[in-house]
Design a protein around this motif. Structure first.
Motif, PDB file in Angstrom:
ATOM      1  N   GLU A 150       4.257  -5.448   2.131  1.00 39.62           N
ATOM      2  CA  GLU A 150       4.925  -4.707   3.281  1.00 39.62           C
ATOM      3  C   GLU A 150       5.000  -5.439   4.347  1.00 39.62           C
ATOM      4  O   GLU A 150       5.841  -5.141   5.559  1.00 39.62           O
ATOM      5  N   TYR A 170      -9.051   1.375  -5.479  1.00 46.25           N
ATOM      6  CA  TYR A 170      -7.656   1.820  -5.544  1.00 46.25           C
ATOM      7  C   TYR A 170      -7.566   2.981  -4.605  1.00 46.25           C
ATOM      8  O   TYR A 170      -6.553   3.073  -3.882  1.00 46.25           O
ATOM      9  N   SER A 171      -8.693   3.620  -4.587  1.00 45.26           N
ATOM     10  CA  SER A 171      -8.573   4.958  -3.715  1.00 45.26           C
ATOM     11  C   SER A 171     -10.055   5.305  -3.283  1.00 45.26           C
ATOM     12  O   SER A 171     -11.053   4.476  -3.800  1.00 45.26           O
ATOM     13  N   MET A 213       0.934  -1.457   0.036  1.00 47.77           N
ATOM     14  CA  MET A 213      -0.097  -0.036   0.044  1.00 47.77           C
ATOM     15  C   MET A 213       0.837   1.293   0.112  1.00 47.77           C
ATOM     16  O   MET A 213       0.550   2.210  -0.543  1.00 47.77           O
ATOM     17  N   CYS A 214       1.989   1.293   0.638  1.00 48.32           N
ATOM     18  CA  CYS A 214       2.595   2.464   0.724  1.00 48.32           C
ATOM     19  C   CYS A 214       3.666   2.445  -0.459  1.00 48.32           C
ATOM     20  O   CYS A 214       4.600   3.105  -0.422  1.00 48.32           O
ATOM     21  N   LEU A 215       3.725   1.495  -1.200  1.00 43.94           N
ATOM     22  CA  LEU A 215       4.858   1.153  -2.117  1.00 43.94           C
ATOM     23  C   LEU A 215       4.509   2.076  -3.499  1.00 43.94           C
ATOM     24  O   LEU A 215       4.426   1.508  -4.817  1.00 43.94           O
ATOM     25  N   ALA A 216       4.313   3.477  -3.363  1.00 43.68           N
ATOM     26  CA  ALA A 216       4.135   4.196  -4.530  1.00 43.68           C
ATOM     27  C   ALA A 216       5.418   4.980  -5.193  1.00 43.68           C
ATOM     28  O   ALA A 216       6.300   5.273  -4.465  1.00 43.68           O
ATOM     29  N   VAL A 217       5.501   4.978  -6.408  1.00 47.91           N
ATOM     30  CA  VAL A 217       6.711   5.466  -6.805  1.00 47.91           C
ATOM     31  C   VAL A 217       6.655   6.941  -7.162  1.00 47.91           C
ATOM     32  O   VAL A 217       5.220   7.333  -7.540  1.00 47.91           O
ATOM     33  N   PRO A 218       7.491   7.854  -7.397  1.00 47.38           N
ATOM     34  CA  PRO A 218       7.170   9.283  -7.671  1.00 47.38           C
ATOM     35  C   PRO A 218       6.677   9.304  -9.127  1.00 47.38           C
ATOM     36  O   PRO A 218       7.087   8.446 -10.101  1.00 47.38           O
ATOM     37  N   HIS A 272       6.947   7.991   3.732  1.00 46.62           N
ATOM     38  CA  HIS A 272       5.822   8.745   3.370  1.00 46.62           C
ATOM     39  C   HIS A 272       5.027   9.261   4.179  1.00 46.62           C
ATOM     40  O   HIS A 272       4.579  10.196   4.315  1.00 46.62           O
ATOM     41  N   ILE A 326       4.720  12.635  -5.076  1.00 49.33           N
ATOM     42  CA  ILE A 326       4.600  11.267  -4.056  1.00 49.33           C
ATOM     43  C   ILE A 326       3.167  10.852  -4.229  1.00 49.33           C
ATOM     44  O   ILE A 326       2.132  11.708  -3.757  1.00 49.33           O
ATOM     45  N   VAL A 327       2.510   9.717  -5.103  1.00 55.45           N
ATOM     46  CA  VAL A 327       1.074   9.510  -4.939  1.00 55.45           C
ATOM     47  C   VAL A 327       0.985   8.442  -4.289  1.00 55.45           C
ATOM     48  O   VAL A 327       1.558   7.231  -4.029  1.00 55.45           O
ATOM     49  N   HIS A 328      -0.079   8.486  -3.450  1.00 54.58           N
ATOM     50  CA  HIS A 328      -0.515   7.489  -2.360  1.00 54.58           C
ATOM     51  C   HIS A 328      -2.027   7.428  -2.537  1.00 54.58           C
ATOM     52  O   HIS A 328      -2.761   8.263  -2.448  1.00 54.58           O
ATOM     53  N   VAL A 329      -2.555   6.113  -2.553  1.00 58.26           N
ATOM     54  CA  VAL A 329      -4.016   5.761  -2.743  1.00 58.26           C
ATOM     55  C   VAL A 329      -4.839   6.753  -3.570  1.00 58.26           C
ATOM     56  O   VAL A 329      -5.812   7.253  -3.158  1.00 58.26           O
TER      57      VAL A 329
END
Ligand code: SF4
Lengths: 75, 385
Positions: free
Chosen positions: B354, B119-120, A1-6, B198, A44-47
């Motif tokens: 994770e 996804y969101s 879930m936290c594994l977002a790329v720029p 993050h 940084i994109v998250h969900v």
């Protein structure tokens, strides 16, 4: 879930949404959490939400630091 | 890819590991915890543990949102889907977490419940807008990274006057979990933390100062790429060797001392602290999680559907609790890789990429295989000579 790329902002649709390039995939994301982003910025994109803009100068500084810290004379 | 490739440079990685080896004092032990599951994933994926000199140990922390959710909370979501017949939406990983009675949200779906992977949270909101007759509940989980998006969605639902949208809120707080770790047996032997990437973009670097100043544990906030992690380890070793305990920031390209103020304001507007919240492995921790403020309580699924939380013990064979406290490693669980695999998880640590168990299983095997292949190739060369 936290594994977002720029991701790079490709297009800003209105103040609140943008299209990003996610390593080749185009995706719509929300800009509700960030201010002052422009096309070409990396975020940084998250969900589905941009969390923070990446600072290019700081990235350069960190890379320079790696090179310095990684050199033996500094150890 | 920009901001990715240059932070995975193999040449620099070798130099950084050499510096780490030069910095590590002989006979000294350095027990370092990476709080975040994102770091656990990077360490496993790039085999960073193998690159570290003897005496430098990485201990996996509880910063995996899916892992710390106790069974009782998933049971609530399943009850919403099966008994209250709502449309239950959540992030993909949540759907596979084992719950009571051999169920998971995915298995509930197979029994006819309307469970959707989104996804969101915006997708869940849209679903509610399109289906005004159907109650849509979003199972919200995560640390300070997923909380601001939930706050935005709740405010949107409020502005739209949506009566069929609510949130089963499980948002938890990173500093509270770090404090709980320090209060545990594993916390005492820790020498420092690799701080979240993050999460820190949102909360900033300041909230970690108490761990350095009041608890004497150095914290270095790091990005999720392998060079970031190695650099943070080097910075931690230097602090420890010179007797310093400070908050340092390796991830300056995205983290500032104050973090994302806009996101913080939104969170504060929508959420307030819960008196206490139960975590998997860490027990019940006061002021460690969030709930919706009274002003937004009509979007709170627990209130709307009159849900009662019940504590449910973990599966007997599962060591997730000890792993999340940093007391055990995945391989020390008797059913790791046998009865419990990512395809068939028994505990939550085997579900998400994770999760410590999933990361070790996926990359531990792969790295071992690659090492064997490399050794095989070297042997083959020798044989030819
Ligand atoms: S291997 Fe499975 S059962 Fe064992 S601790 Fe990990 S998740 Fe739990």
């Amino acid at each position: 879930m936290c594994l977002a790329v720029p991701s790079r902002i490709e297009q800003i649709i209105d103040g609140e949404t943008a299209i990003v390039d996610f390593g080749g995939v185009r995706k719509q994301i929300s800009l509700a959490l960030v201010d002052d982003v422009a096309v070409g910025d990396y975020v940084i994109v998250h969900v589905g939400f941009a969390l923070q803009k990446l600072d290019e100068d700081e990235a350069e500084r960190t890379l320079a630091l790696f090179a310095k810290m990684g050199s033996t004379e500094c150890a | 890819m920009k901001y990715v490739d240059e932070f995975r440079n193999g040449e620099l990685a070798r130099k950084l590991t050499a510096s780490i080896a030069g910095e590590a004092l002989n006979g000294h032990r350095y027990e370092l915890m990476e709080f975040c599951g994102g770091h656990t994933h990077a360490i496993s994926r790039y085999g960073l543990g193998d690159l570290l000199p003897h005496g430098v140990n990485m201990i996996h922390g509880p910063g995996c949102p899916v892992c710390v959710l106790p069974i009782g909370r998933i049971d609530l979501a399943i009850a919403l889907a099966l008994e209250h017949r709502v449309t239950l939406c959540s992030y993909g990983d949540c759907l596979r977490v084992p719950a009571s009675h051999g169920l998971s949200l995915l298995k509930a779906k197979a029994q006819g419940a309307d469970v959707r992977m989104v996804y969101s949270i915006s997708d869940a909101l849209q679903l509610a807008q399109k289906n005004p007759q159907q109650q849509v509940v979003f199972l919200a989980i995560g640390f300070e990274t997923t909380t601001p998006p939930t706050a935005v969605a709740v405010k949107q639902a409020d502005a739209l006057g949506l009566m069929n949208f609510s949130v089963l809120c499980n948002h938890v707080l990173t500093p509270a979990a770090m404090l709980a770790i320090l209060a545990n047996q594993a916390g005492e032997r820790l020498h420092g933390f690799v701080g979240p990437a993050h999460v820190s973009t949102v909360i900033g670097s300041r909230p970690y100062e108490t761990f350095a100043f009041d608890h004497g544990k150095p914290v270095v906030i790091a990005g999720f790429e392998p060079l970031d992690v190695l650099q943070a380890i080097l910075m931690l070793l230097r602090q420890i060797n010179t007797g310093r305990a400070e908050v340092e920031n390796e991830f300056t390209r995205a983290v500032t001392p104050d973090g994302n103020r806009k996101a913080q304001t939104l969170m504060d507007e929508v959420f307030e602290l819960r008196d206490s919240f139960e975590w998997r492995g860490l027990g019940t921790i006061p002021h460690s999680a969030l709930k919706l403020r009274q002003r937004y309580v009509r979007f709170d699924a627990e209130t709307r559907f009159g849900l009662e939380y019940r504590t449910v013990p973990d599966n007997k064979g599962c060591e997730c609790g000890a792993i999340l406290r940093g007391e055990k490693r995945p391989q020390e669980c008797k059913i790791f890789g046998t009865a419990c695999t990512p395809d068939n998880p028994v505990g939550s640590c085997m579900v998400s990429a994770e999760g410590a168990c999933a990361a070790h299983y996926t990359y531990g095997l792969k790295n071992r295989f690659q090492r064997r292949e490399r050794r095989g190739a070297e042997n083959a060369e020798k044989i030819q000579e």
